[in-house]
Design a protein around this motif. Structure first.
Motif, PDB file in Angstrom:
ATOM      1  N   MET A 150       0.830  -1.213   0.000  1.00 59.78           N
ATOM      2  CA  MET A 150       0.000   0.000   0.000  1.00 59.78           C
ATOM      3  C   MET A 150       0.865   1.264   0.000  1.00 59.78           C
ATOM      4  N   GLN A 154       1.080   4.119  -2.821  1.00 62.25           N
ATOM      5  CA  GLN A 154       0.532   5.456  -2.543  1.00 62.25           C
ATOM      6  C   GLN A 154       1.559   6.550  -2.854  1.00 62.25           C
ATOM      7  N   LEU A 168      -4.779  -2.046  -7.489  1.00 58.71           N
ATOM      8  CA  LEU A 168      -4.862  -0.971  -6.495  1.00 58.71           C
ATOM      9  C   LEU A 168      -5.044  -1.534  -5.080  1.00 58.71           C
ATOM     10  N   SER A 170      -6.287  -0.142  -1.942  1.00 53.08           N
ATOM     11  CA  SER A 170      -6.911   1.070  -1.427  1.00 53.08           C
ATOM     12  C   SER A 170      -7.809   0.773  -0.244  1.00 53.08           C
ATOM     13  N   LYS A 172     -10.165   2.912   0.589  1.00 57.11           N
ATOM     14  CA  LYS A 172     -11.352   3.758   0.402  1.00 57.11           C
ATOM     15  C   LYS A 172     -12.651   2.981   0.688  1.00 57.11           C
ATOM     16  N   THR A 191      -2.178   6.680   5.989  1.00 61.93           N
ATOM     17  CA  THR A 191      -2.463   6.516   4.557  1.00 61.93           C
ATOM     18  C   THR A 191      -3.906   6.062   4.357  1.00 61.93           C
ATOM     19  N   SER A 192      -4.361   5.116   5.179  1.00 59.39           N
ATOM     20  CA  SER A 192      -5.745   4.613   5.049  1.00 59.39           C
ATOM     21  C   SER A 192      -6.752   5.740   5.292  1.00 59.39           C
ATOM     22  N   ARG A 194      -6.263   8.921   4.817  1.00 55.96           N
ATOM     23  CA  ARG A 194      -6.248   9.818   3.651  1.00 55.96           C
ATOM     24  C   ARG A 194      -6.968   9.211   2.446  1.00 55.96           C
ATOM     25  N   GLN A 195      -6.934   7.884   2.352  1.00 54.67           N
ATOM     26  CA  GLN A 195      -7.602   7.233   1.216  1.00 54.67           C
ATOM     27  C   GLN A 195      -9.115   7.125   1.424  1.00 54.67           C
TER      28      GLN A 195
END
Ligand SMILES: Cc1cc2nc3c(=O)[nH]c(=O)nc-3n(C[C@H](O)[C@H](O)[C@H](O)COP(=O)(O)OP(=O)(O)OC[C@H]3O[C@@H](n4cnc5c(N)ncnc54)[C@H](O)[C@@H]3O)c2cc1C
Length: 338
Positions: A150, A154, A168, A170, A172, A191-192, A194-195
């Motif tokens: 990931m 990213q 991907l 992700s 999200k 990161t998670s 932000r996604q």
């Protein structure tokens, strides 16, 4: 403000302010070394390789840096998230190194047992790339990824690269479970979020460390205390003393992990504590699981005398500052030896 002895000092901020001012005011300019006619190949352009290359170049060696990635920086570029490290800082330094004469050969994978010919010495700085796996039932389910799958993706997305839907990784719209309570796990959380994750949970097999100060690890030992990063503050559930028994899935996709509470019995001889499962089990729901449980220490073959090793490749996964220090030290050793 009253400071206790546990308050951090501001060495990082002081040093960052000095170098930023130096760049801003034009003090950092290329230094053109006098060449000594010797050639060194550095394999791996992470912080260890870059530091070694810089030192050797300044001593007059002609240095070629090889890296399998498309751009130099190692984990600084393709591991540490942009929200922690702005990649302009790496680019600025690379430009300087190039101007000083270091050659960069990117997209070039080198087999350390078949090193390119024509160099007087070789410096292996290939990092510690093999992540620790969690080989429990259900590991084959879709949606279980190593942290760096990931994180490095990213980093590339932020640089404008695109990935097909099936490639991907992700978070999200997903419930994220991060297994591993360290810094890499923390980077997965930020990161998670932000996604666009629905929720993020981080679990750790060790018990929750004390806040602020730990009598068991006085200075100068590494302080085993609770570390709360900005990613944690952005919103996640943190849990400790949980081992993972099996991944649960439906139609080939992960839907959760069965975890079990454990207790840790201190050893009587100063060794590692023993983990005791308690039988208290539960399922933590997850649409995506990120494995952030560290990296295996690389095993290096026996090399000829003109081959040197530095950074995570030599020590196992560590820190940027240690990798750079290792790179500088090995450069001095190469200079003494060849
Ligand atoms: C997610 C994450 C976050 C981190 N955050 C921090 C942090 O905040 N602070 C900190 O101090 N440390 C952090 N670290 C640790 C730090 O990034 C590493 O200790 C450091 O980057 C090691 O430097 P290195 O040069 O030894 O290896 P790396 O940075 O791993 O670089 C190795 C390079 O070698 C190249 N390479 C590998 N094999 C080959 C080959 N066969 N041929 C050619 N090239 C090859 C790779 O592409 C890579 O560019 C983090 C690590 C991770 C994984």
């Amino acid at each position: 403000m009253k400071l206790s002895c546990d308050e951090p000092v501001t060495i990082r901020e002081n040093e960052a302010a000095i170098i930023e001012a130096a760049f801003r005011e034009g003090y950092v300019i290329p230094v053109m070394p006098q060449r000594n006619g010797k050639q060194v190949a550095v394999i791996g352009a992470g912080p260890a390789g870059l530091a070694a290359a810089n030192q050797l170049n300044r001593k007059g060696y002609t240095v070629t840096l090889f890296d399998k990635a498309e751009a130099p920086g190692g984990l600084l570029r393709f591991g540490i998230p942009n929200f922690k490290l702005n990649k302009n800082i790496i680019d600025r330094r690379i430009q300087l190194l190039k101007a000083e004469g270091i050659r960069f050969e990117m997209n070039t994978t080198i087999d350390p047992t078949h090193l390119p010919e024509g160099f007087d010495a070789y410096c292996i700085c290939t990092g510690a790339e093999t992540p620790r796996d969690l080989l429990i039932p259900g590991r084959e389910l879709k949606g279980i990824h190593f942290a760096l799958e990931m994180l490095s993706q990213q980093n590339r997305i932020v640089e404008g690269q695109t990935f097909s839907k099936d490639k991907l990784v992700s978070a999200k719209g997903k419930k994220v479970l991060v297994i591993g309570g360290g810094d890499t796990g923390s980077d997965c959380i930020g990161t998670s979020i932000r996604q666009g994750a629905i929720s993020v949970t981080q679990i750790e097999i060790m018990p929750q460390p004390p806040v602020g100060h730990n009598d068991a690890t006085p200075w100068p030992q590494w302080p085993v205390v609770l570390k709360t990063t900005s990613s944690h503050e952005e919103g996640c559930t943190r849990r400790w003393s949980l081992t993972s028994n099996q991944f649960i899935g439906k139609n080939g996709k992960v839907t959760g992990v069965e975890v079990e509470q454990v207790e840790w019995t201190p050893s009587t001889d100063g060794g590692r504590p023993t983990m005791v499962p308690t039988g208290k089990k539960e399922i933590i729901e997850a649409d995506i699981v990120l494995l952030a449980m560290g990296f295996l220490k690389p095993e290096q073959p026996e090399f000829p005398k003109n081959v040197f090793i530095a950074g995570d490749a030599a020590t196992g996964a560590s820190l940027v500052v240690r990798a750079m220090a290792g790179g500088r030290k090995i450069a001095a050793e190469i200079d003494k030896t060849i």
